[in-house]
Scaffold this active site. Structure first.
Site, PDB file in Angstrom:
ATOM      1  CB  SER A 143      -0.849  -0.003   1.278  1.00 34.00           C
ATOM      2  OG  SER A 143      -1.513   1.223   1.460  1.00 34.00           O
ATOM      3  CE1 TYR A 156      -3.678  -1.884   5.541  1.00 36.08           C
ATOM      4  CE2 TYR A 156      -3.609   0.406   4.812  1.00 36.08           C
ATOM      5  CZ  TYR A 156      -3.731  -0.951   4.517  1.00 36.08           C
ATOM      6  OH  TYR A 156      -3.899  -1.352   3.218  1.00 36.08           O
TER       7      TYR A 156
HETATM    8  N1  LIG Z   1      -8.741  -0.583  -0.820  1.00 34.30           N
HETATM    9  C1  LIG Z   1      -7.668   0.167  -0.662  1.00 34.30           C
HETATM   10  O1  LIG Z   1      -7.771   1.416  -0.597  1.00 34.30           O
HETATM   11  C2  LIG Z   1      -6.303  -0.453  -0.578  1.00 34.30           C
HETATM   12  C3  LIG Z   1      -5.187   0.371  -0.790  1.00 34.30           C
HETATM   13  C4  LIG Z   1      -3.906  -0.171  -0.703  1.00 34.30           C
HETATM   14  C5  LIG Z   1      -3.742  -1.506  -0.414  1.00 34.30           C
HETATM   15  N2  LIG Z   1      -4.842  -2.302  -0.188  1.00 34.30           N
HETATM   16  C6  LIG Z   1      -4.584  -3.697   0.141  1.00 34.30           C
HETATM   17  O2  LIG Z   1      -5.098  -4.500  -0.897  1.00 34.30           O
HETATM   18  C7  LIG Z   1      -5.473  -5.785  -0.368  1.00 34.30           C
HETATM   19  C8  LIG Z   1      -6.894  -6.106  -0.787  1.00 34.30           C
HETATM   20  O3  LIG Z   1      -7.748  -5.129  -0.240  1.00 34.30           O
HETATM   21  P1  LIG Z   1      -9.205  -4.800  -0.827  1.00 34.30           P
HETATM   22  O4  LIG Z   1      -9.311  -3.327  -0.942  1.00 34.30           O
HETATM   23  O5  LIG Z   1      -9.505  -5.653  -1.985  1.00 34.30           O
HETATM   24  O6  LIG Z   1     -10.102  -5.176   0.447  1.00 34.30           O
HETATM   25  P2  LIG Z   1     -11.199  -6.305   0.701  1.00 34.30           P
HETATM   26  O7  LIG Z   1     -12.260  -6.238  -0.334  1.00 34.30           O
HETATM   27  O8  LIG Z   1     -11.573  -6.140   2.140  1.00 34.30           O
HETATM   28  O9  LIG Z   1     -10.378  -7.665   0.499  1.00 34.30           O
HETATM   29  C9  LIG Z   1      -9.550  -8.194   1.476  1.00 34.30           C
HETATM   30  C10 LIG Z   1      -9.324  -9.648   1.130  1.00 34.30           C
HETATM   31  O10 LIG Z   1      -8.414 -10.204   2.086  1.00 34.30           O
HETATM   32  C11 LIG Z   1      -8.938 -11.426   2.533  1.00 34.30           C
HETATM   33  N3  LIG Z   1      -8.446 -11.722   3.870  1.00 34.30           N
HETATM   34  C12 LIG Z   1      -8.454 -10.932   4.961  1.00 34.30           C
HETATM   35  N4  LIG Z   1      -7.937 -11.579   6.016  1.00 34.30           N
HETATM   36  C13 LIG Z   1      -7.590 -12.824   5.561  1.00 34.30           C
HETATM   37  C14 LIG Z   1      -7.017 -13.965   6.168  1.00 34.30           C
HETATM   38  N5  LIG Z   1      -6.683 -13.985   7.467  1.00 34.30           N
HETATM   39  N6  LIG Z   1      -6.802 -15.070   5.397  1.00 34.30           N
HETATM   40  C15 LIG Z   1      -7.127 -15.074   4.091  1.00 34.30           C
HETATM   41  N7  LIG Z   1      -7.693 -14.030   3.469  1.00 34.30           N
HETATM   42  C16 LIG Z   1      -7.919 -12.924   4.209  1.00 34.30           C
HETATM   43  C17 LIG Z   1     -10.440 -11.267   2.471  1.00 34.30           C
HETATM   44  O11 LIG Z   1     -11.078 -12.535   2.308  1.00 34.30           O
HETATM   45  P3  LIG Z   1     -11.894 -13.320   3.419  1.00 34.30           P
HETATM   46  O12 LIG Z   1     -12.520 -12.294   4.334  1.00 34.30           O
HETATM   47  O13 LIG Z   1     -12.900 -14.104   2.622  1.00 34.30           O
HETATM   48  O14 LIG Z   1     -10.877 -14.190   4.079  1.00 34.30           O
HETATM   49  C18 LIG Z   1     -10.597 -10.456   1.186  1.00 34.30           C
HETATM   50  O15 LIG Z   1     -10.666 -11.309   0.072  1.00 34.30           O
HETATM   51  C19 LIG Z   1      -5.243  -5.703   1.139  1.00 34.30           C
HETATM   52  O16 LIG Z   1      -3.980  -6.248   1.453  1.00 34.30           O
HETATM   53  C20 LIG Z   1      -5.259  -4.207   1.392  1.00 34.30           C
HETATM   54  O17 LIG Z   1      -4.563  -3.864   2.566  1.00 34.30           O
HETATM   55  C21 LIG Z   1      -6.105  -1.810  -0.290  1.00 34.30           C
END
Ligand SMILES: NC(=O)c1ccc[n+]([C@@H]2O[C@H](COP(=O)([O-])OP(=O)(O)OC[C@H]3O[C@@H](n4cnc5c(N)ncnc54)[C@H](OP(=O)(O)O)[C@@H]3O)[C@@H](O)[C@H]2O)c1
Length: 259
Positions: A143, A156
Site C-alpha cells: 500500500s 496499518y
Molecule cells: N482498498 C484500498 O484502498 C487499498 C489500498 C492499498 C492496499 N490495499 C490492500 O489490498 C489488499 C486487498 O484489499 P481490498 O481493498 O480488496 O479489500 P477487501 O475487499 O476487504 O479484500 C480483502 C481480502 O483479504 C482477505 N483476507 C483478509 N484476512 C484474511 C485472512 N486472514 N486469510 C485469508 N484471506 C484474508 C479477504 O477474504 P476473506 O474475508 O474471505 O478471508 C478479502 O478477500 C489488502 O492487502 C489491502 O490492505 C487496499
C-alpha cells in the site's frame, strides 16, 4: 525493441484474498492472461462462486478456503503443488483509524498477523514450488501506507511497512534464483470490503473515506497493474509500482469536490 507480453499459459497463479475486491479482480485478470488460477480466502462461498464463473467462461480456476494466518493450513495447501508460476499475496486490510494514543493493540496485532505474517506464511510455504517452476513471481500487495504514514493510520501503516520490508528483503536474499519479487503499492481504492472492514461494518464511516473524491481507483485498476507487472518477460522485475487515483497526491493530500 520492447519485448512483447509473454504468454504463460498453463502456469499456476495463486491469489490470496480472492473472495472480493483487488484479489477477485486480480484472479480474473490472471485467468484472462492464461494462468490456471487458484483462489484462496476464508469465505468459501465467494471463492467457489468466482471459480465457477471463471470456469464457465472457459478458464481454469479452483477454489481453496484458506486463512493465511493459519500456518498449518498454509503448509497443507502448499503440499498440493510441485510448481507454481505466480503467488499474489493480497490478503490483508486495515482495522480502525484511531490515533496512537488510543489505538487498540488487538487491532494492531491482527493487522500485523494478516498483512505481514500471512504474507510470510504463504511466501515461505510456496517458495520451493515457485523456484521449481524455473520462472516464479511473488507479488506483494502492500500500500502507499507501506511507504508513508498518516494520522490515524499508524497500526496499518506499521503493518504495511512490514509487508514492504518483507518484499524488499526477499528480493535481496533470493537474487540469482529464478524468482522475482514485485511490490504493488496502491493508494485509495474503492472496494466493497476495505473501508467497511476498517470501520467494523459502519457503512457511513466507510463512505466518508471516498467522499467527494471524483474517481478513486477500482479493484480492476489495481488488478490491471498487477497483471501487467506479472506478464512482463521473466528478466524484467518491476520492483515497486505505486498507483494512486489522480485526485490523490499523497496519503494526506486528497482533492475532494465540495457537495
Ligand atoms: N482498498 C484500498 O484502498 C487499498 C489500498 C492499498 C492496499 N490495499 C490492500 O489490498 C489488499 C486487498 O484489499 P481490498 O481493498 O480488496 O479489500 P477487501 O475487499 O476487504 O479484500 C480483502 C481480502 O483479504 C482477505 N483476507 C483478509 N484476512 C484474511 C485472512 N486472514 N486469510 C485469508 N484471506 C484474508 C479477504 O477474504 P476473506 O474475508 O474471505 O478471508 C478479502 O478477500 C489488502 O492487502 C489491502 O490492505 C487496499
Amino acid at each position: 525493441m520492447p519485448h512483447a507480453e509473454t504468454p504463460r499459459t498453463h502456469g499456476i497463479a495463486v491469489v490470496t484474498g480472492a473472495s472480493g475486491g483487488i484479489g477477485a479482480a486480480t484472479a480474473r485478470g490472471l485467468a484472462e492472461a492464461g494462468y490456471r488460477v487458484v483462489l484462496t480466502a476464508r469465505r468459501k462461498d465467494r471463492i467457489e462462486a468466482l471459480a465457477a464463473e471463471l470456469t464457465e467462461a472457459g478458464h481454469s480456476a479452483t477454489a481453496y478456503p484458506l486463512d493465511v494466518t493459519d500456518r498449518a493450513a498454509v503448509d497443507t495447501f502448499a503440499s498440493a503443488f510441485r510448481t507454481i508460476a505466480v503467488l499474489v499475496n493480497n490478503a490483508g486490510g486495515a482495522l480502525g483509524a484511531d490515533p496512537v494514543a488510543t489505538g487498540d493493540p488487538a487491532d494492531w496485532r491482527q493487522m500485523y498477523e494478516t498483512n505481514v505474517i500471512g504474507t510470510l506464511n504463504v511466501t515461505q510455504a510456496l517458495l520451493p514450488a515457485l523456484t521449481a517452476s524455473g520462472d516464479g513471481t511473488v507479488v506483494v500487495v502492500s500500500s502507499t501506507a507501506g511507504h508513508a504514514t498518516y494520522e490515524g493510520g499508524a497500526g496499518y501503516v506499521a503493518a504495511k511497512h512490514g509487508a514492504h520490508v518483507l518484499a524488499e528483503t526477499l528480493r535481496l536474499e533470493i537474487v540469482g534464483t529464478p524468482v522475482r519479487v514485485i511490490e504493488i503499492a496502491p493508494g485509495m481504492v474503492r472496494t466493497e470490503g476495505f473501508a467497511l472492514t476498517r470501520f467494523g461494518g459502519d457503512a457511513e464511516k466507510a463512505a466518508k473515506v471516498y467522499a467527494g473524491v471524483a474517481e478513486p481507483l477500482t479493484a480492476e485498476d489495481v488488478a490491471d497493474t498487477i497483471t501487467w507487472a506479472v506478464t512482463r518477460p521473466p528478466h524484467v522485475n518491476v520492483d515497486l509500482l505505486v498507483v494512486r487515483p489522480r485526485a490523490q497526491a499523497s496519503n494526506t493530500k486528497v482533492h475532494r469536490e465540495q457537495p
